[in-house]
Design an enzyme around this catalytic site. Structure first.
Site, PDB file in Angstrom:
ATOM      1  N   ARG A  35      87.360  29.878  55.990  1.00 52.60           N
ATOM      2  CA  ARG A  35      87.530  29.512  57.407  1.00 52.60           C
ATOM      3  C   ARG A  35      87.464  30.797  58.222  1.00 52.60           C
ATOM      4  NH1 ARG A  35      91.639  29.170  61.123  1.00 52.60           N
ATOM      5  NH2 ARG A  35      91.586  27.373  62.524  1.00 52.60           N
TER       6      ARG A  35
ATOM      7  N   LYS B 180      93.307  38.017  60.311  1.00 47.98           N
ATOM      8  CA  LYS B 180      94.762  37.837  60.179  1.00 47.98           C
ATOM      9  C   LYS B 180      95.496  39.166  60.055  1.00 47.98           C
ATOM     10  CE  LYS B 180      94.992  33.051  59.168  1.00 47.98           C
ATOM     11  NZ  LYS B 180      95.180  31.972  58.215  1.00 47.98           N
TER      12      LYS B 180
HETATM   13  C1  9MG Z   1      94.571  26.316  61.508  1.00 52.33           C
HETATM   14  N1  9MG Z   1      94.563  27.425  60.581  1.00 52.33           N
HETATM   15  C2  9MG Z   1      94.813  28.734  60.863  1.00 52.33           C
HETATM   16  N2  9MG Z   1      94.738  29.462  59.740  1.00 52.33           N
HETATM   17  C3  9MG Z   1      94.421  28.609  58.739  1.00 52.33           C
HETATM   18  C4  9MG Z   1      94.227  28.747  57.367  1.00 52.33           C
HETATM   19  O1  9MG Z   1      94.361  29.924  56.757  1.00 52.33           O
HETATM   20  N3  9MG Z   1      93.916  27.662  56.644  1.00 52.33           N
HETATM   21  C5  9MG Z   1      93.808  26.447  57.228  1.00 52.33           C
HETATM   22  N4  9MG Z   1      93.502  25.396  56.454  1.00 52.33           N
HETATM   23  N5  9MG Z   1      94.000  26.241  58.542  1.00 52.33           N
HETATM   24  C6  9MG Z   1      94.310  27.314  59.266  1.00 52.33           C
END
Ligand code: 9MG
Length: 274
Positions: A255, A221
């Site tokens: 994630r 990110k």
């Molecule tokens: C779809 N998506 C993209 N970034 C995300 C994040 O930080 N958390 C979750 N739950 N979904 C995300």
């Protein structure tokens, strides 16, 4: 702590890694490489072989400025991938969507978890999850991916995100979704400046104290780009650092795009820290 989703019960005593499977031609970091059913399925199978504990399938990009995808197009992208993967892997399949119609179709196709960046605020979304046994990840965001990074403002980002998530969890429970099926996510990068993301990560234990499992998504990110100056393709080391910090601060699920590298890093942490 455990998390119930579909036919799975995940023990979160050890942190779990959610691998990202984008089925979006405009995906910000895969550049559309996996934008075909077969490639997406193969990618999911590969992530599980690398150690993914959950697969997150997404058919509409949530990167800042991304355009919404029409319902029928989203269904065409994600449903065949879910149908293909449920027969090939033995981990929960998550669907990244805010649309109740996609939630219902995904659950019918075998999805175990709804990952909703709008925290079930879309009319019909609470009911779509409540009428199933799927788990849900409720994420914080202000506005939509088109508007969210315009000028995000908070007096106290940590308190405001916590209160939002507490209320959304309460709404989910009131709609009939058991607490054990709910996970919370501060939404790193969603309507947040770097200073907000850093405060939320630093204060993650406060979110964990609400008593629900916490998911953290920091992989590749822009906050990591702001800190390091690295472009998206050079953000593996910062992504791993962020995942490790998130787990050490109490996240039960991270994630990520890079499953193997993240699993290796978390194995080292687990071997050293009890
Ligand atoms: C779809 N998506 C993209 N970034 C995300 C994040 O930080 N958390 C979750 N739950 N979904 C995300």
């Amino acid at each position: 702590m455990h998390f119930d989703c579909g036919s799975y019960q995940l023990d979160l005593a050890c942190p779990r890694v959610m691998g990202i499977v984008n089925v979006t031609p405009d995906s910000f970091s895969d550049g559309g490489r996996y934008a075909s059913t077969q490639l997406a399925i193969e990618h999911g199978v590969r992530l599980v072989a690398e150690g993914a504990d959950i697969l997150d399938i997404g058919g509409e990009s949530t990167r800042p400025g991304a355009e919404p995808v029409p319902l029928d197009e989203e269904l065409k992208r994600v449903i065949p991938v879910i149908e293909g993967l449920v027969n090939l892997v033995d981990v929960p399949i998550s669907i990244d969507t805010y649309k109740p119609e996609v939630m219902r179709a995904a659950i019918a196709a075998g999805a175990d978890l709804i990952n909703d960046v709008q925290a079930l605020q879309e009319p019909g979304a609470l009911e779509a999850v409540a009428s199933s046994n799927a788990g849900v990840c409720l994420m914080h965001m202000l506005g939509t991916p088109q508007t969210m990074q315009t000028d995000p403002q908070y007096d106290d980002v940590v308190a405001e995100v916590l209160e939002f998530l507490r209320l959304r969890a309460e709404a989910a429970v009131a709609a009939g979704i058991a607490r054990e099926r709910i996970m919370l996510d501060p939404g790193f990068g969603f309507a947040k400046r770097s200073v907000h993301n850093i405060a939320l990560l630093r204060e993650l234990p406060k979110l964990c104290a609400l008593g629900y499992p916490v998911l953290a998504g920091l992989s590749r990110k822009s906050v990591l780009g702001h800190i390091t100056g690295n472009r998206v393709e050079d953000r593996l080391p910062p992504s791993i650092a962020a995942a490790v910090v998130a787990v050490m601060k109490g996240a039960g699920v991270v994630r990520v795009h890079d499953v193997k590298a993240t699993k290796d890093a978390l194995a080292v942490v687990a071997a050293i820290i009890d």
